[in-house]
Design a protein around this motif. Structure first.
Motif, PDB file in Angstrom:
ATOM      1  N   TYR A  28       0.855  -1.177   0.000  1.00 39.69           N
ATOM      2  CA  TYR A  28       0.000   0.000   0.000  1.00 39.69           C
ATOM      3  C   TYR A  28       0.892   1.228   0.000  1.00 39.69           C
ATOM      4  O   TYR A  28       1.880   1.290   0.720  1.00 39.69           O
ATOM      5  CB  TYR A  28      -0.893   0.019   1.244  1.00 39.69           C
ATOM      6  CG  TYR A  28      -1.910  -1.090   1.261  1.00 39.69           C
ATOM      7  CD1 TYR A  28      -3.185  -0.886   0.744  1.00 39.69           C
ATOM      8  CD2 TYR A  28      -1.601  -2.334   1.786  1.00 39.69           C
ATOM      9  CE1 TYR A  28      -4.125  -1.908   0.752  1.00 39.69           C
ATOM     10  CE2 TYR A  28      -2.534  -3.359   1.802  1.00 39.69           C
ATOM     11  CZ  TYR A  28      -3.792  -3.135   1.289  1.00 39.69           C
ATOM     12  OH  TYR A  28      -4.719  -4.134   1.288  1.00 39.69           O
ATOM     13  N   MET A  29       0.521   2.211  -0.800  1.00 38.24           N
ATOM     14  CA  MET A  29       1.291   3.451  -0.807  1.00 38.24           C
ATOM     15  C   MET A  29       0.496   4.524  -0.071  1.00 38.24           C
ATOM     16  O   MET A  29      -0.736   4.509  -0.044  1.00 38.24           O
ATOM     17  CB  MET A  29       1.598   3.896  -2.233  1.00 38.24           C
ATOM     18  CG  MET A  29       0.410   4.248  -3.055  1.00 38.24           C
ATOM     19  SD  MET A  29       0.980   4.781  -4.666  1.00 38.24           S
ATOM     20  CE  MET A  29      -0.581   5.168  -5.400  1.00 38.24           C
ATOM     21  N   LEU A  30       1.227   5.416   0.553  1.00 34.95           N
ATOM     22  CA  LEU A  30       0.603   6.472   1.341  1.00 34.95           C
ATOM     23  C   LEU A  30       1.545   7.659   1.370  1.00 34.95           C
ATOM     24  O   LEU A  30       2.766   7.493   1.471  1.00 34.95           O
ATOM     25  CB  LEU A  30       0.364   5.967   2.777  1.00 34.95           C
ATOM     26  CG  LEU A  30      -0.428   6.854   3.710  1.00 34.95           C
ATOM     27  CD1 LEU A  30      -1.882   6.954   3.250  1.00 34.95           C
ATOM     28  CD2 LEU A  30      -0.386   6.308   5.125  1.00 34.95           C
ATOM     29  N   ARG A  31       0.994   8.843   1.306  1.00 31.50           N
ATOM     30  CA  ARG A  31       1.817  10.054   1.399  1.00 31.50           C
ATOM     31  C   ARG A  31       2.452  10.135   2.780  1.00 31.50           C
ATOM     32  O   ARG A  31       1.834   9.806   3.792  1.00 31.50           O
ATOM     33  CB  ARG A  31       0.970  11.300   1.153  1.00 31.50           C
ATOM     34  CG  ARG A  31       0.471  11.433  -0.245  1.00 31.50           C
ATOM     35  CD  ARG A  31      -0.260  12.725  -0.451  1.00 31.50           C
ATOM     36  NE  ARG A  31      -0.534  13.415   0.801  1.00 31.50           N
ATOM     37  CZ  ARG A  31      -1.568  14.188   1.017  1.00 31.50           C
ATOM     38  NH1 ARG A  31      -2.434  14.397   0.075  1.00 31.50           N
ATOM     39  NH2 ARG A  31      -1.753  14.777   2.175  1.00 31.50           N
ATOM     40  N   TYR A  32       3.667  10.615   2.834  1.00 31.13           N
ATOM     41  CA  TYR A  32       4.404  10.729   4.092  1.00 31.13           C
ATOM     42  C   TYR A  32       3.621  11.558   5.116  1.00 31.13           C
ATOM     43  O   TYR A  32       3.622  11.263   6.304  1.00 31.13           O
ATOM     44  CB  TYR A  32       5.779  11.362   3.835  1.00 31.13           C
ATOM     45  CG  TYR A  32       6.602  11.544   5.083  1.00 31.13           C
ATOM     46  CD1 TYR A  32       7.254  10.461   5.661  1.00 31.13           C
ATOM     47  CD2 TYR A  32       6.712  12.789   5.703  1.00 31.13           C
ATOM     48  CE1 TYR A  32       8.002  10.614   6.818  1.00 31.13           C
ATOM     49  CE2 TYR A  32       7.456  12.944   6.854  1.00 31.13           C
ATOM     50  CZ  TYR A  32       8.100  11.860   7.408  1.00 31.13           C
ATOM     51  OH  TYR A  32       8.828  12.007   8.551  1.00 31.13           O
ATOM     52  N   GLU A  33       2.934  12.600   4.660  1.00 37.26           N
ATOM     53  CA  GLU A  33       2.179  13.485   5.556  1.00 37.26           C
ATOM     54  C   GLU A  33       1.063  12.759   6.295  1.00 37.26           C
ATOM     55  O   GLU A  33       0.539  13.261   7.286  1.00 37.26           O
ATOM     56  CB  GLU A  33       1.565  14.659   4.777  1.00 37.26           C
ATOM     57  CG  GLU A  33       2.570  15.567   4.124  1.00 37.26           C
ATOM     58  CD  GLU A  33       3.065  15.043   2.771  1.00 37.26           C
ATOM     59  OE1 GLU A  33       2.310  14.333   2.060  1.00 37.26           O
ATOM     60  OE2 GLU A  33       4.226  15.330   2.440  1.00 37.26           O
ATOM     61  N   SER A  34       0.677  11.578   5.809  1.00 35.57           N
ATOM     62  CA  SER A  34      -0.391  10.803   6.448  1.00 35.57           C
ATOM     63  C   SER A  34       0.138   9.755   7.414  1.00 35.57           C
ATOM     64  O   SER A  34      -0.623   8.933   7.913  1.00 35.57           O
ATOM     65  CB  SER A  34      -1.245  10.128   5.371  1.00 35.57           C
ATOM     66  OG  SER A  34      -1.901  11.110   4.595  1.00 35.57           O
ATOM     67  N   ILE A  35       1.433   9.777   7.667  1.00 35.36           N
ATOM     68  CA  ILE A  35       2.032   8.876   8.654  1.00 35.36           C
ATOM     69  C   ILE A  35       2.247   9.695   9.918  1.00 35.36           C
ATOM     70  O   ILE A  35       2.957  10.691   9.915  1.00 35.36           O
ATOM     71  CB  ILE A  35       3.363   8.289   8.145  1.00 35.36           C
ATOM     72  CG1 ILE A  35       3.137   7.562   6.819  1.00 35.36           C
ATOM     73  CG2 ILE A  35       3.957   7.346   9.190  1.00 35.36           C
ATOM     74  CD1 ILE A  35       4.397   7.120   6.139  1.00 35.36           C
ATOM     75  N   TYR A  36       1.603   9.305  11.002  1.00 38.17           N
ATOM     76  CA  TYR A  36       1.606  10.094  12.229  1.00 38.17           C
ATOM     77  C   TYR A  36       2.874   9.925  13.061  1.00 38.17           C
ATOM     78  O   TYR A  36       3.404  10.888  13.592  1.00 38.17           O
ATOM     79  CB  TYR A  36       0.404   9.724  13.105  1.00 38.17           C
ATOM     80  CG  TYR A  36      -0.916   9.785  12.399  1.00 38.17           C
ATOM     81  CD1 TYR A  36      -1.226  10.829  11.530  1.00 38.17           C
ATOM     82  CD2 TYR A  36      -1.870   8.800  12.579  1.00 38.17           C
ATOM     83  CE1 TYR A  36      -2.442  10.885  10.889  1.00 38.17           C
ATOM     84  CE2 TYR A  36      -3.087   8.854  11.945  1.00 38.17           C
ATOM     85  CZ  TYR A  36      -3.373   9.898  11.100  1.00 38.17           C
ATOM     86  OH  TYR A  36      -4.572   9.952  10.459  1.00 38.17           O
ATOM     87  N   CYS A  37       3.288   8.677  13.230  1.00 33.47           N
ATOM     88  CA  CYS A  37       4.402   8.426  14.136  1.00 33.47           C
ATOM     89  C   CYS A  37       4.994   7.056  13.857  1.00 33.47           C
ATOM     90  O   CYS A  37       4.415   6.262  13.126  1.00 33.47           O
ATOM     91  CB  CYS A  37       3.941   8.509  15.588  1.00 33.47           C
ATOM     92  SG  CYS A  37       2.645   7.318  16.013  1.00 33.47           S
ATOM     93  N   LYS A  38       6.146   6.821  14.467  1.00 31.47           N
ATOM     94  CA  LYS A  38       6.733   5.481  14.394  1.00 31.47           C
ATOM     95  C   LYS A  38       7.101   5.040  15.802  1.00 31.47           C
ATOM     96  O   LYS A  38       7.344   5.862  16.691  1.00 31.47           O
ATOM     97  CB  LYS A  38       7.923   5.431  13.451  1.00 31.47           C
ATOM     98  CG  LYS A  38       9.172   6.111  13.927  1.00 31.47           C
ATOM     99  CD  LYS A  38      10.275   5.900  12.895  1.00 31.47           C
ATOM    100  CE  LYS A  38      11.611   6.394  13.387  1.00 31.47           C
ATOM    101  NZ  LYS A  38      12.696   6.058  12.458  1.00 31.47           N
ATOM    102  N   VAL A  39       7.111   3.727  15.984  1.00 24.50           N
ATOM    103  CA  VAL A  39       7.472   3.144  17.273  1.00 24.50           C
ATOM    104  C   VAL A  39       8.985   2.960  17.281  1.00 24.50           C
ATOM    105  O   VAL A  39       9.549   2.382  16.360  1.00 24.50           O
ATOM    106  CB  VAL A  39       6.750   1.805  17.495  1.00 24.50           C
ATOM    107  CG1 VAL A  39       7.159   1.184  18.817  1.00 24.50           C
ATOM    108  CG2 VAL A  39       5.239   1.989  17.421  1.00 24.50           C
ATOM    109  N   VAL A  40       9.613   3.490  18.317  1.00 20.15           N
ATOM    110  CA  VAL A  40      11.058   3.357  18.492  1.00 20.15           C
ATOM    111  C   VAL A  40      11.298   2.696  19.852  1.00 20.15           C
ATOM    112  O   VAL A  40      10.382   2.614  20.668  1.00 20.15           O
ATOM    113  CB  VAL A  40      11.769   4.739  18.398  1.00 20.15           C
ATOM    114  CG1 VAL A  40      11.604   5.326  17.005  1.00 20.15           C
ATOM    115  CG2 VAL A  40      11.253   5.705  19.449  1.00 20.15           C
TER     116      VAL A  40
END
Length: 133
Positions: A28-40
């Motif tokens: 699935y492709m998604l614009r970067y602006e629609s990614i809220y956060c990442k788990v670190v």
């Protein structure tokens, strides 16, 4: 972001129009602006101008009469108030920090489940003020 990162995104990610085949694999492709956060390893790292705010539950004593009768069956959530849990890097530069009580716009109470906790996802522009004690 790097391949394999665990991220939280807008729910549009799984729409039909975002499906693509790459080397025989459905992605699935998604614009970067629609990614809220990442788990670190240290927790959640916010991306762009996204923030996570914990709703504040109403104090049920506000609904108890002097005789001990509750005039509301269940306390709800205090409207347009919350505790900043994961601020964006940009909003931290403006002095809004984790743990601050914030006031936000009416449309910003978009609930999202992050690592088992229901939080509100909102943009920097939705945070109106920090409540000072």
């Amino acid at each position: 972001l790097s391949p394999g990162d665990h991220v939280y995104t807008h729910h549009f990610l799984c729409d039909e129009e975002n499906k693509i085949m790459v080397n025989g694999k459905l992605l699935y492709m998604l614009r970067y602006e629609s990614i809220y956060c990442k788990v670190v390893p240290t927790g959640i790292q916010m991306l762009e101008n996204w923030n996570l705010v914990e709703p504040i539950e109403e104090d049920e004593s506000n609904y108890k009469t002097a005789s001990g009768i509750y005039v509301k069956s269940e306390p709800g959530v205090v409207k347009q108030n919350g505790t900043m849990r994961c601020p964006s890097p940009k909003i931290e530069e403006c002095g809004v920090n984790e743990g601050d009580r914030v006031i936000f716009t009416k449309v910003a109470d978009y609930p999202i489940k992050i690592e088992g906790q229901t939080l509100y996802r909102m943009e920097d522009r939705d945070v109106l003020a920090v409540v000072q004690n």
